[in-house]
Design a protein around this motif. Structure first.
Motif, PDB file in Angstrom:
ATOM      1  N   TYR A   1      37.141   9.422   2.116  1.00 55.42           N
ATOM      2  CA  TYR A   1      36.453   8.873   3.281  1.00 55.42           C
ATOM      3  C   TYR A   1      35.228   8.056   2.859  1.00 55.42           C
ATOM      4  N   HIS A   2      34.866   7.056   3.669  1.00 51.10           N
ATOM      5  CA  HIS A   2      33.758   6.151   3.328  1.00 51.10           C
ATOM      6  C   HIS A   2      32.375   6.784   3.498  1.00 51.10           C
ATOM      7  N   TRP A   3      32.188   7.717   4.432  1.00 54.29           N
ATOM      8  CA  TRP A   3      30.924   8.373   4.735  1.00 54.29           C
ATOM      9  C   TRP A   3      29.803   7.396   5.083  1.00 54.29           C
ATOM     10  N   PRO A   4      29.977   6.600   6.145  1.00 52.28           N
ATOM     11  CA  PRO A   4      28.885   5.700   6.557  1.00 52.28           C
ATOM     12  C   PRO A   4      27.645   6.467   6.997  1.00 52.28           C
TER      13      PRO A   4
ATOM     14  N   ARG B   1       0.820  -1.214   0.000  1.00 50.64           N
ATOM     15  CA  ARG B   1       0.000   0.000   0.000  1.00 50.64           C
ATOM     16  C   ARG B   1       0.857   1.268   0.000  1.00 50.64           C
ATOM     17  N   LEU B   2       2.010   1.206   0.643  1.00 49.97           N
ATOM     18  CA  LEU B   2       2.890   2.378   0.713  1.00 49.97           C
ATOM     19  C   LEU B   2       3.789   2.511  -0.509  1.00 49.97           C
ATOM     20  N   ASN B   3       4.179   1.383  -1.067  1.00 53.34           N
ATOM     21  CA  ASN B   3       5.216   1.366  -2.099  1.00 53.34           C
ATOM     22  C   ASN B   3       4.641   1.579  -3.500  1.00 53.34           C
ATOM     23  N   VAL B   4       3.695   2.528  -3.614  1.00 53.26           N
ATOM     24  CA  VAL B   4       3.100   2.813  -4.914  1.00 53.26           C
ATOM     25  C   VAL B   4       4.134   3.442  -5.836  1.00 53.26           C
ATOM     26  N   PHE B   5       4.900   4.381  -5.290  1.00 62.85           N
ATOM     27  CA  PHE B   5       5.921   5.066  -6.086  1.00 62.85           C
ATOM     28  C   PHE B   5       7.214   5.085  -5.276  1.00 62.85           C
ATOM     29  N   PRO B   6       8.110   4.122  -5.495  1.00 62.33           N
ATOM     30  CA  PRO B   6       9.359   4.073  -4.721  1.00 62.33           C
ATOM     31  C   PRO B   6      10.419   5.032  -5.263  1.00 62.33           C
ATOM     32  N   ILE B   7      11.145   5.661  -4.361  1.00 65.11           N
ATOM     33  CA  ILE B   7      12.300   6.492  -4.708  1.00 65.11           C
ATOM     34  C   ILE B   7      13.466   6.029  -3.843  1.00 65.11           C
ATOM     35  N   ASP B   8      14.555   5.637  -4.474  1.00 62.19           N
ATOM     36  CA  ASP B   8      15.722   5.150  -3.738  1.00 62.19           C
ATOM     37  C   ASP B   8      16.834   6.199  -3.806  1.00 62.19           C
ATOM     38  N   LEU B   9      17.286   6.645  -2.640  1.00 64.66           N
ATOM     39  CA  LEU B   9      18.332   7.668  -2.572  1.00 64.66           C
ATOM     40  C   LEU B   9      19.709   7.014  -2.541  1.00 64.66           C
ATOM     41  N   PRO B  10      20.650   7.485  -3.352  1.00 63.76           N
ATOM     42  CA  PRO B  10      21.994   6.902  -3.354  1.00 63.76           C
ATOM     43  C   PRO B  10      22.792   7.352  -2.133  1.00 63.76           C
ATOM     44  N   PRO B  11      23.678   6.507  -1.613  1.00 63.74           N
ATOM     45  CA  PRO B  11      24.571   6.942  -0.535  1.00 63.74           C
ATOM     46  C   PRO B  11      25.601   7.925  -1.078  1.00 63.74           C
ATOM     47  N   LEU B  12      26.214   8.681  -0.188  1.00 65.51           N
ATOM     48  CA  LEU B  12      27.172   9.700  -0.608  1.00 65.51           C
ATOM     49  C   LEU B  12      28.367   9.092  -1.340  1.00 65.51           C
ATOM     50  N   ARG B  13      28.777   7.893  -0.950  1.00 66.97           N
ATOM     51  CA  ARG B  13      29.948   7.273  -1.587  1.00 66.97           C
ATOM     52  C   ARG B  13      29.689   6.949  -3.057  1.00 66.97           C
ATOM     53  N   GLU B  14      28.410   6.922  -3.477  1.00 66.78           N
ATOM     54  CA  GLU B  14      28.072   6.648  -4.876  1.00 66.78           C
ATOM     55  C   GLU B  14      27.779   7.923  -5.660  1.00 66.78           C
ATOM     56  N   ARG B  15      27.947   9.074  -5.009  1.00 69.23           N
ATOM     57  CA  ARG B  15      27.730  10.351  -5.693  1.00 69.23           C
ATOM     58  C   ARG B  15      28.799  11.365  -5.262  1.00 69.23           C
TER      59      ARG B  15
ATOM     60  N   ARG C   1      38.974  10.214   9.080  1.00 74.45           N
ATOM     61  CA  ARG C   1      39.758   9.284   8.260  1.00 74.45           C
ATOM     62  C   ARG C   1      39.170   7.890   8.399  1.00 74.45           C
ATOM     63  N   ASN C   2      39.366   7.086   7.356  1.00 75.00           N
ATOM     64  CA  ASN C   2      38.928   5.691   7.405  1.00 75.00           C
ATOM     65  C   ASN C   2      39.822   4.897   8.341  1.00 75.00           C
ATOM     66  N   PRO C   3      39.316   3.797   8.908  1.00 76.96           N
ATOM     67  CA  PRO C   3      40.155   2.971   9.781  1.00 76.96           C
ATOM     68  C   PRO C   3      41.448   2.525   9.098  1.00 76.96           C
ATOM     69  N   GLU C   4      41.375   2.225   7.779  1.00 82.21           N
ATOM     70  CA  GLU C   4      42.581   1.797   7.067  1.00 82.21           C
ATOM     71  C   GLU C   4      43.625   2.909   7.053  1.00 82.21           C
ATOM     72  N   GLN C   5      43.162   4.155   6.913  1.00 73.74           N
ATOM     73  CA  GLN C   5      44.088   5.276   6.897  1.00 73.74           C
ATOM     74  C   GLN C   5      44.706   5.501   8.262  1.00 73.74           C
TER      75      GLN C   5
ATOM     76  N   ALA D   1      39.091   2.607  -4.150  1.00 77.94           N
ATOM     77  CA  ALA D   1      38.611   1.556  -3.261  1.00 77.94           C
ATOM     78  C   ALA D   1      38.110   2.158  -1.962  1.00 77.94           C
ATOM     79  N   LEU D   2      38.826   3.196  -1.474  1.00 73.52           N
ATOM     80  CA  LEU D   2      38.397   3.836  -0.250  1.00 73.52           C
ATOM     81  C   LEU D   2      37.032   4.484  -0.413  1.00 73.52           C
ATOM     82  N   ALA D   3      36.771   4.964  -1.618  1.00 81.20           N
ATOM     83  CA  ALA D   3      35.518   5.678  -1.840  1.00 81.20           C
ATOM     84  C   ALA D   3      34.323   4.747  -1.891  1.00 81.20           C
TER      85      ALA D   3
END
Length: 472
Positions: A351-354, A301-315, A383-387, A407-409
């Protein structure tokens, strides 16, 4: 004065609706068939067409196929029942809304109060796209990356309709901003926009907060309290973290969506509501259903029009625009401008930006406060844990292989290479198991709350509420 055309083959129903329409300050004409409707529209272009689906000479949808005839008229479908199929049908046909028959005066008043020529909405969307090209902003949202442009196109398509929207995305990606932009572009913009975080309200109080309660309905209810559905009448209600809503309350929410009525706690009198719902979750809705966190029928009933937001690491292409906007906001509030150095921008890009855009804002705010001069350097940025491990190794004289920037991104953000295991005996109460998992994850991430919330798949507000309940 606006003009309405009522296309309804039942003469009594058409006459009653014409009287209601006239009472709202509209002139009214009626048509009992598609052919008669076409003749009426050729004589006078209506501002709104109230269109029955079942007519003697065909389906009312056929009228929507004639774009030249419909022109700049707003079309509202009339149907005998509300359903997911009706919502989708209205959206695909280009109708602005739909009414449930028999039509009540309150329903009709709400529709007529929102009449707006489709050309006005198209002009506003065109203006937003012009702003996007000039400044990189679309309403309240910032970014010109391909994933965000796709989001903008979805918002522009659905905002002018009445259908329910379901926004998904990780915590901190801006789901409430999407909901507000949908509202600001809709015909409901002059009415309230209310936001409620379903994970931030105590399970004992959430029903009262959403539906309201009567005086004396429970201990402490000293007066009548209107809930969110009542206060948002005519406008938009944003239900954030919908998967955190208790299952027994999801049943009542489903009833509101299907009937347009609800009961205050302690009352037996139904109250009509005219609210558009925009829901959101940082969980995968299908997984939430599989885990028993969400009712399957409510999701449909809610998912009539879904919009998925990308995480910051993908933009990450949007990073400079976001940084610039946040620094401008801080300059206005603090009365002093600061700029970011290229090295600091490189640190942000690695940075990964979790915690996504919310974490970026917080990180910049902290760096702004800690930087005495006009330039923000990498010193106070995350900084990332690896850094961190690599830097510690260099200080100790240990050679560490660098991790490539791409890879870090894109990589996830584990605290260590192999997370510890948590053993919970079978039969442990669910609340106790949840507490152990949350506290162990928090310890694993060094009490970094945004990383903990991202790893657990809950909102930061939900995590804070749980920790408060635990006395932490």
């Amino acid at each position: 004065m606006g003009h309405a055309l009522i296309v309804e083959d039942d003469a009594d129903a058409a006459r009653m609706m014409a009287q209601l329409v006239a009472g709202e300050g509209f002139s009214a004409a009626t048509a009992r068939s598609l052919d008669e409707a076409r003749r009426q529209m050729a004589l006078q272009q209506p501002d709104v067409v109230l269109l029955d689906l079942l007519l003697p000479d065909g389906n009312g949808m056929a009228l929507l196929d004639d774009a030249d005839l419909i022109g700049n008229s707003e079309v509202v479908l009339m149907t005998g029942h509300a359903s997911l199929e009706t919502s989708i049908q209205a959206l695909r046909a280009g109708a602005a809304d739909y009414l449930i028959k028999p039509v009540s005066a309150r329903q009709l008043q709400g529709i007529l109060s929102r009449v707006m020529k489709p050309s006005v909405l198209r002009d506003e969307v065109r203006s937003l796209h012009d702003d996007l090209r000039r400044s990189g902003r679309f309403g309240l949202l910032v970014g010109t990356s391909a994933p965000m442009v796709q989001v903008y196109e979805q918002i522009a398509r659905v905002a002018g309709t009445s259908v329910t929207v379901f926004v998904t995305g990780e915590s901190g990606t801006g789901k409430e901003l999407v909901a507000r932009t949908v509202h600001d572009l809709s015909r409901r913009r002059a009415k309230p926009f209310l936001a409620v975080n379903c994970g931030a309200i105590s399970p004992q109080l959430i029903e009262s907060e959403i539906f309201g309660h009567e005086k004396g309905s429970f201990t402490g209810a000293e007066r009548q309290h209107p809930g969110f559905f009542e206060r948002a009448h005519g406008g938009t209600l944003f239900l954030d973290e919908i998967t955190e809503m208790p299952p027994e309350l999801q049943v009542k929410l489903l009833r509101v969506l299907e009937t347009g009525t609800f009961l205050r706690v302690g009352s037996t009198t139904p109250i009509e509501t005219d609210v558009r719902v925009v829901a959101a979750s940082n969980r995968d809705p299908a997984a939430a259903v599989a885990q028993g966190r969400m009712r399957e029928d409510l999701l449909y009933r809610l998912n009539v029009f879904p919009i998925d937001l990308p995480p910051l690491r993908e933009r990450l292409d949007d990073l400079p625009l976001l940084v610039d906007r946040f620094l401008q906001e801080m300059a206005r509030k603090e009365g002093a401008a600061k700029r970011i150095t290229p090295a600091a921008m490189e640190r942000l890009a690695q940075y990964h930006w979790p915690g996504n855009v919310r974490e970026l804002r917080n990180a910049l705010q902290r760096a702004w406060v800690m930087t005495p001069g006009p330039e923000i350097t990498a010193q106070w940025l995350p900084r990332n844990p690896e850094q961190v491990a690599a830097a510690a190794g260099r200080e100790a004289g240990v050679a560490c292989a660098p991790v490539p920037a791409p890879a870090l991104a894109r990589a996830p953000a584990p605290a260590t290479a192999t997370p510890p295991m948590l053993q919970i005996p079978v039969g442990t109460p669910l609340a106790a198991a949840e507490k152990q998992l949350i506290l162990a994850t928090l310890e694993h991430f060094g009490h970094h709350k945004e990383r903990t919330a991202a790893a657990l798949g809950v909102s930061l507000k939900t995590l804070y509420n749980r920790l408060r309940d635990y006395g932490g």
